[in-house]
Design a protein around this motif. Structure first.
Motif, PDB file in Angstrom:
ATOM      1  N   ILE A 113     106.953  75.232  11.363  1.00 15.29           N
ATOM      2  CA  ILE A 113     108.051  75.037  12.311  1.00 15.29           C
ATOM      3  C   ILE A 113     109.352  75.151  11.532  1.00 15.29           C
ATOM      4  O   ILE A 113     109.626  74.360  10.635  1.00 15.29           O
TER       5      ILE A 113
ATOM      6  N   LEU B  63     113.639  75.725  11.471  1.00 14.21           N
ATOM      7  CA  LEU B  63     114.874  75.545  12.232  1.00 14.21           C
ATOM      8  C   LEU B  63     115.623  76.873  12.297  1.00 14.21           C
ATOM      9  O   LEU B  63     115.625  77.638  11.335  1.00 14.21           O
TER      10      LEU B  63
ATOM     11  N   ILE C 174     104.362  67.156  12.056  1.00 12.59           N
ATOM     12  CA  ILE C 174     104.305  67.980  13.264  1.00 12.59           C
ATOM     13  C   ILE C 174     103.579  69.284  12.953  1.00 12.59           C
ATOM     14  O   ILE C 174     103.930  69.987  12.015  1.00 12.59           O
TER      15      ILE C 174
ATOM     16  N   THR D 138     105.037  71.959  24.099  1.00  9.53           N
ATOM     17  CA  THR D 138     106.191  72.257  23.243  1.00  9.53           C
ATOM     18  C   THR D 138     105.777  73.054  22.009  1.00  9.53           C
ATOM     19  O   THR D 138     106.530  73.125  21.035  1.00  9.53           O
TER      20      THR D 138
ATOM     21  N   ALA E 135     103.978  72.464  19.769  1.00 10.86           N
ATOM     22  CA  ALA E 135     103.917  71.651  18.564  1.00 10.86           C
ATOM     23  C   ALA E 135     103.274  70.325  18.923  1.00 10.86           C
ATOM     24  O   ALA E 135     103.347  69.882  20.068  1.00 10.86           O
TER      25      ALA E 135
ATOM     26  N   ARG F 131     102.790  66.314  17.574  1.00  8.11           N
ATOM     27  CA  ARG F 131     103.193  65.254  16.666  1.00  8.11           C
ATOM     28  C   ARG F 131     101.949  64.444  16.292  1.00  8.11           C
ATOM     29  O   ARG F 131     101.188  64.042  17.171  1.00  8.11           O
TER      30      ARG F 131
ATOM     31  N   TYR G 157      99.794  61.060  21.273  1.00  8.36           N
ATOM     32  CA  TYR G 157     101.137  60.962  20.697  1.00  8.36           C
ATOM     33  C   TYR G 157     101.226  59.779  19.779  1.00  8.36           C
ATOM     34  O   TYR G 157     101.378  58.660  20.174  1.00  8.36           O
TER      35      TYR G 157
ATOM     36  N   PRO H   5     107.205  63.682  22.331  1.00  9.31           N
ATOM     37  CA  PRO H   5     107.341  64.756  21.349  1.00  9.31           C
ATOM     38  C   PRO H   5     108.676  64.719  20.595  1.00  9.31           C
ATOM     39  O   PRO H   5     109.696  64.329  21.163  1.00  9.31           O
ATOM     40  N   ILE H   6     108.618  65.141  19.332  1.00  5.72           N
ATOM     41  CA  ILE H   6     109.842  65.301  18.537  1.00  5.72           C
ATOM     42  C   ILE H   6     110.359  66.725  18.734  1.00  5.72           C
ATOM     43  O   ILE H   6     111.548  66.939  18.942  1.00  5.72           O
ATOM     44  N   VAL H   7     109.443  67.700  18.680  1.00  3.71           N
ATOM     45  CA  VAL H   7     109.816  69.062  19.086  1.00  3.71           C
ATOM     46  C   VAL H   7     109.776  69.059  20.609  1.00  3.71           C
ATOM     47  O   VAL H   7     108.748  68.773  21.206  1.00  3.71           O
ATOM     48  N   GLU H   8     110.917  69.333  21.227  1.00  5.09           N
ATOM     49  CA  GLU H   8     111.047  69.145  22.677  1.00  5.09           C
ATOM     50  C   GLU H   8     111.675  70.385  23.296  1.00  5.09           C
ATOM     51  O   GLU H   8     112.366  71.143  22.616  1.00  5.09           O
ATOM     52  N   THR H   9     111.427  70.580  24.586  1.00  7.55           N
ATOM     53  CA  THR H   9     112.129  71.668  25.265  1.00  7.55           C
ATOM     54  C   THR H   9     113.521  71.189  25.638  1.00  7.55           C
ATOM     55  O   THR H   9     113.749  70.001  25.866  1.00  7.55           O
TER      56      THR H   9
ATOM     57  N   TRP I 139     113.628  68.982  28.914  1.00  6.06           N
ATOM     58  CA  TRP I 139     113.494  67.508  28.951  1.00  6.06           C
ATOM     59  C   TRP I 139     114.619  66.825  28.193  1.00  6.06           C
ATOM     60  O   TRP I 139     115.015  65.717  28.528  1.00  6.06           O
TER      61      TRP I 139
ATOM     62  N   LEU J 123     113.127  75.645  22.464  1.00  5.35           N
ATOM     63  CA  LEU J 123     112.612  74.480  21.738  1.00  5.35           C
ATOM     64  C   LEU J 123     113.667  73.969  20.760  1.00  5.35           C
ATOM     65  O   LEU J 123     114.340  74.743  20.085  1.00  5.35           O
TER      66      LEU J 123
ATOM     67  N   LEU K 265     114.780  70.187  18.251  1.00  6.44           N
ATOM     68  CA  LEU K 265     114.380  68.851  17.806  1.00  6.44           C
ATOM     69  C   LEU K 265     115.164  67.890  18.678  1.00  6.44           C
ATOM     70  O   LEU K 265     116.388  67.998  18.765  1.00  6.44           O
ATOM     71  N   ARG K 266     114.470  66.986  19.325  1.00  7.75           N
ATOM     72  CA  ARG K 266     115.133  66.145  20.323  1.00  7.75           C
ATOM     73  C   ARG K 266     116.366  65.444  19.751  1.00  7.75           C
ATOM     74  O   ARG K 266     116.350  65.003  18.605  1.00  7.75           O
TER      75      ARG K 266
END
Lengths: 555, 500
Positions: free
Chosen positions: A405, A407, A449, A457, A459, A461, A555, B263-267, B270, B336, B338-339
């Motif tokens: 993943i 950035l 993750i 998503t 991904a 966690r 989760y 989730p930490i990876v989020e759309t 949301w 996507l 990161l929240r």
């Protein structure tokens, strides 16, 4: 968030009463602004982006008079009929379709108000205009140009004029390429074949929106009459920006005069300062605020917020909202106006009647069991970021970077990916603590993750735990014993161990742990090359397991 | 009269054998105690006035390397004169030197001293003996030092004392100062000794053997100086920041809240859209939010929910709101990220749990695209609390916060009007921190906007509050640089108290 510095004397003159800095600092926060700084003769406030009307002295002063009860209800602004025409060329629809305008006459400006005017424009560009995309403003000295005005377009190299703060004529193309503002905002127009332009009767350029005005119509403290244009991609955004601006100029002493904006299919008379009307149910406000205000009290509160209201049915008010209050979009916003007019400082906390029993999440619970066991085994807990980088994560660990993943817009090379396991962080922790006493035993129980194509998503966690032990006699057996103590105390009965190959561990001293036929983790002696990569000198053994696999947490 | 410890008794007895007086070295020999043990006993016996300590300065003389060499071989002038005697009392210098096997470097010294001592003359490279050379005091002292090791100058005969300076000038000896401690029994000390001292074995470490055999009854367990400092040890512990996270979680649990996790990876859907944040909102820009380069797009929930959210953004849908008046993009919502807040988890949870009452919380990681410095992190913890019920009010929210802060030890709270895109009315709270003597901004709060609730069919007011946790952690731990919380400095973790 935007900021305005309120000079005590100047603000006092706008409020109409002599105020002390202390009074200002005491009461201004009850309007919903933050006191950023207080100095002997001024107060610097930060206002929320929804209240762009606070970008001027006049705007803050109106609200302040209301809060203090010195002047309540709707502030009145008159728009005089005017003859000035702004003709809209249909070609603008290709690049920047909307324009509105206004004239403000007989204004007395000084250096302070010219600066204020410029800052207000920037706040509007940011707050409403979305960095000049949706709306951008041009304020001009009306007396040096001749109406009617035209909102039209030009090919990039057909027109030349002297842009603000320059002495030489430039083409539109040159402005986009060389002028600071051109470089900063060219993305709003450079994709079009023709660029927007505002000109006067003689074809002189007032403005190249949303980039830069002409030097010709520069506003100074000598300017008495203003022509204002607001162009943009959304009509509501530009009319609202204009409303905020002209009401502030009226508060500075100017007279607002309408402009006839002629589109091919209609004529807009702008600005239109007719108050917006909205209904408010008094019970709705009372229920949410926890108050029992009568209709009369609710109306009084609204008036202190510089709105007006009248009863139109049992418990229902019709509220008039001044044109500069562009933030009010729903009845709920009026509820807050009631609260501000009533005074937040008068609201007394109450305890909700809701009775429930609490429960921690399974993941949090499990993490705490793990903490208890690991600390009992003599490990110190580390707390690391999920954000990581591929050098520490893969290169130094002797692993080939696979799918990870990543950035799109990392802020630094240190944090460019999201971690898939905890061990690299713990190795980094050992590297950072070489000056501390050995043995060092460190663990982390936290999130990693993983990419998961089927997940919503993409991904997933997962809760992991990892531990490292570093000292002159650290070895495989030691760490295996710790790991087995952990697994036993987590209530597991059976965990077959098989020799495995892992690039971060010494071959023949690395093992995979299985539970119910599924691999849950790895234990072994860290490869000396990895130790060299982290500049570590002590033998180090480590383990990492996926708790999710054995504890069925979602989760 | 205080009891005497074993070492004190032995020291007293040794003094008795030395007729009441003797230097420490001698007492060490007689008592068979360690030197340090005698010194400690001397201190405590002096305190008890049983012994007097006298200190005497002493000059110690010892051979250095060259001195030792000459002590063995003889002084260079002695070596020459002896050879000369062997060669008949007169010979060429070369012959004498060869006979003496004298090193070249000593030749000048040897000739000089032959002359000074008047043992021989040298003329035209011929050495001639003048008199029978007697053994000098310098030579006597040299061999005495070689034989007995370092000597105390004050104890030497007057004659030898004079030789000290000669050897010192010739740089053959090291002279040093030493303090001699001498103990002497006082009258009270003599009384104790005369009454008789019976030595009882003293034990410092109780052993399994002593306990098992019962021998502990016959020995004396030494009394410890309980005020003496011991070695420092540190417990292994949970990370200090995690301890505060735990405390905050406990507070929520005590107040009846249920923990949620998402989730930490989020759309973006949301994280933003579901919370009525317009797609062109500055907070959604790349400058503030981490977007993913891989993977880039997620899946959206049921079509009816997505449509309701889209309409609410565009024109307010059935909520009575004017909406944000723009064209909502499905693609933008799928991106996507990161929240940026845990409220994304909250709205997910509420969408699935519409029946009141709902009281949930999270203390979890969130992300902002920030340049990291002493007061900002790109990844930090957010606390969030939610109450949804049929009749809950803004004042209830204030009351809940007040209780929450009180449990954190923050007694004074103030509430101010504020703004958040998804709550209305909104508030900001400041708390008084007595340690800093100042007000600090902590949690923001408000009631979820109807535009947030309606698309998910949530019918009751939702009270929400939240804020970054690190600021509180820093206040509690006295940390001034936020980055330090995640440095995992083992020294800091070891030193930081668990109980805050």
């Amino acid at each position: 968030m935007p900021v305005i510095t309120l000079d005590r004397d100047r603000f006092s003159s706008f409020v109409g009463r002599s105020l002390s800095v202390e009074e200002m600092a005491k009461w201004l926060p009850w309007l919903g602004v933050d006191i950023e700084e207080t100095e002997p003769d001024c107060v610097k406030i930060e206002f929320n982006p929804n209240r762009v009307d606070f970008s001027s002295y006049g705007g803050v002063a109106r609200a302040f008079r209301g809060l203090m009860g010195w002047e309540t209800g709707l502030p009145k602004y008159e728009v005089k009929e005017g003859k000035i025409v702004l003709k809209v060329d249909p070609a603008v629809s290709e690049v920047r379709p909307y324009v509105v305008g206004a004239v403000v006459r007989n204004i007395k400006l000084d250096n302070d108000s010219v600066r204020e005017l410029m800052e207000m424009q920037e706040d509007l560009h940011w707050g409403v205009g979305r960095d000049r995309k949706k709306a951008s403003i041009g304020v001009h000295n009306l007396d040096v140009v001749e109406p009617p005005f035209a909102y039209t377009t030009s090919a990039p190299n057909d027109v030349r004029f002297v842009p603000l703060d320059k002495t030489e004529e430039m083409t539109l193309q040159e402005i986009l390429e060389r002028h600071e503002k051109g470089i900063a905002y060219k993305h709003h127009v450079d994709w079009a074949s023709r660029y927007p332009l505002i000109t006067d009767k003689m074809g002189r350029v007032l403005s190249f929106p949303p980039i830069i005005n002409g030097e010709l119509t520069r506003v100074s403290s000598q300017t008495r009459n203003l022509f204002i244009d607001v162009t943009g991609t959304e009509l509501n955004a530009i009319t609202r920006s204009l409303n905020v601006l002209v009401t502030a100029l009226a508060d500075m002493g100017g007279t607002i005069e309408a402009v006839r904006v002629k589109y091919t299919d209609r004529v807009l008379i702008s600005p239109d300062l007719t108050p917006q009307r909205m209904e408010l149910r008094v019970d709705y406000a009372n229920d949410l605020l926890g108050l029992k205000l009568s209709e009369t009290k609710a109306i009084q509160a609204l008036q202190k917020s510089r709105l007006d209201a009248r009863r139109i049915g049992k418990g229902v008010l019709e509220v008039l909202i001044p044109a500069y209050r562009i933030d009010i979009m729903h009845e709920i916003d009026l509820v807050e106006e009631v609260a501000i007019g009533y005074g937040y400082f008068k609201l007394k906390p109450t305890k909700p009647a809701t009775v429930t029993t609490g429960r921690q999440h399974r993941a949090g619970e499990v993490a705490n069991y793990v903490r208890q066991i690991m600390v009992g085994l003599g490990f110190v807990e580390a707390l690391n970021f999920v954000l990581a980088n591929d050098v520490d994560h893969y290169q130094k660990m002797r692993r080939r970077a696979g799918k990870m993943i990543r950035l799109a817009n990392p802020v630094s090379t240190e944090y460019s990916i999201v971690r898939q396991d905890l061990l690299p962080n713990l190795m980094k922790n050992l590297a950072d603590n070489k000056h501390q006493a050995y043995p060092q035993r460190v663990f982390e129980v936290s999130d990693v993750i993983e990419i998961s194509e089927k997940a919503e998503t993409r991904a997933e966690r997962r809760l992991h735990v990892a531990g490292v032990s570093s000292h002159p006699t650290a070895n495989f057996t030691e760490m295996k014993s710790y790991l087995e103590a952990l697994l036993t105390n987590l209530g597991l009965k059976d965990w077959p161990i098989k020799e495995t190959r892992h690039p971060s561990f010494l071959q023949g001293r690395a093992a995979a742990i299985y539970v119910k036929g599924r691999k849950i983790g790895v234990v072994g002696e860290i490869h000396p090359e990895v130790l060299n990569n982290f500049e570590l000198e002590n033998p180090t053994s480590a383990f990492e397991i996926d708790l999710q696999r054995i504890l069925k947490t979602t989760y | 009269m205080a009891e005497l410890r074993e070492n004190e008794q032995k020291t007293m007895l040794a003094l008795e054998r030395l007729k009441g007086k003797g230097p420490v070295d001698q007492i060490v020999k007689v008592s068979a105690l360690a030197h340090a043990a005698v010194m400690r006993a001397a201190l405590s016996l002096t305190a008890k006035k049983l012994v007097k300590t006298r200190e005497r300065k002493q000059t110690v003389i010892a051979l250095n390397k060259e001195g030792k060499y000459h002590a063995r071989k003889g002084l260079p002038e002695r070596r020459l004169i002896s050879s000369l005697i062997k060669l008949g009392g007169e010979a060429s210098l070369d012959d004498v030197v060869e006979e003496a096997e004298l090193e070249r470097k000593f030749l000048t010294i040897a000739l000089g001293w032959l002359n000074r001592k008047g043992w021989a003359t040298i003329k035209k490279s011929v050495v001639k003996m003048l008199k029978e050379p007697p053994t000098g005091t310098d030579e006597k002292l040299l061999s005495l030092l070689d034989e007995k090791g370092p000597l105390i100058v004050e104890d030497l005969s007057r004659e030898l004392q004079r030789a000290v300076s000669v050897l010192k000038k010739r740089k053959l000896v090291e002279i040093s100062e030493k303090t001699l401690r001498e103990l002497e029994l006082t009258d009270a000390g003599w009384d104790v000794v005369k009454r008789g001292i019976e030595i009882v074995e003293e034990v410092s470490q109780l052993t399994p053997e002593l306990i098992r055999t019962g021998r502990w009854r016959r020995v004396k367990l030494r009394r410890f100086d309980v005020t003496a400092p011991g070695p420092v040890v540190y417990p292994r512990k949970v990370h200090p920041a995690q301890q505060i996270i735990q405390r905050v979680r406990e507070i929520f649990l005590e107040m009846g809240f249920t923990e949620i996790r998402g989730p930490i990876v989020e759309t973006a859907f949301w994280n933003f859209d579901a919370l009525f944040q317009p797609q062109d909102h500055p907070a959604r820009e790349m400058m503030d939010t981490f977007y993913l380069a891989h993977p880039t797009k997620g899946k959206l929930p049921r079509r009816d929910i997505v449509n309701a959210v889209a309409k609410t953004h565009e024109n307010g849908w059935i909520t009575g709101s004017r909406g944000w008046e723009y064209t909502w993009s499905l693609d933008e919502a799928k991106r996507l990220i990161l929240r940026t807040h845990t409220t994304a988890v909250t709205i997910r949870y509420l969408a699935e749990h519409k029946e009141p009452p709902v009281k949930v919380f999270s203390v979890d990681r969130v992300y902002r695209n920030e340049k990291v410095d002493y007061k900002r992190l790109a990844e930090f913890h957010q606390i969030e609390g939610i109450v949804m019920d049929k009749k809950v009010t803004l004042r209830d929210l204030m009351g809940t916060l007040k209780e929450f802060y009180l449990k954190l030890g923050l007694k004074k709270v103030q509430f101010w009007p504020s703004y958040f895109p998804y709550t209305e009315p909104s508030m900001q709270s400041t708390v008084y921190v007595p340690e800093l003597k100042t007000w600090v901004e902590l949690c923001g709060m408000g009631i979820f906007r109807p535009e947030v609730l309606a698309p998910f069919g949530i019918k009751y007011p939702v009270l929400a509050w939240g804020g970054g946790l690190e600021r509180l952690i820093m206040l509690k731990l006295g940390v001034e640089d936020i980055r330090h919380l995640y440095k995992n400095d083992l020294g800091w973790i070891r030193r930081t108290p668990i109980c805050q």
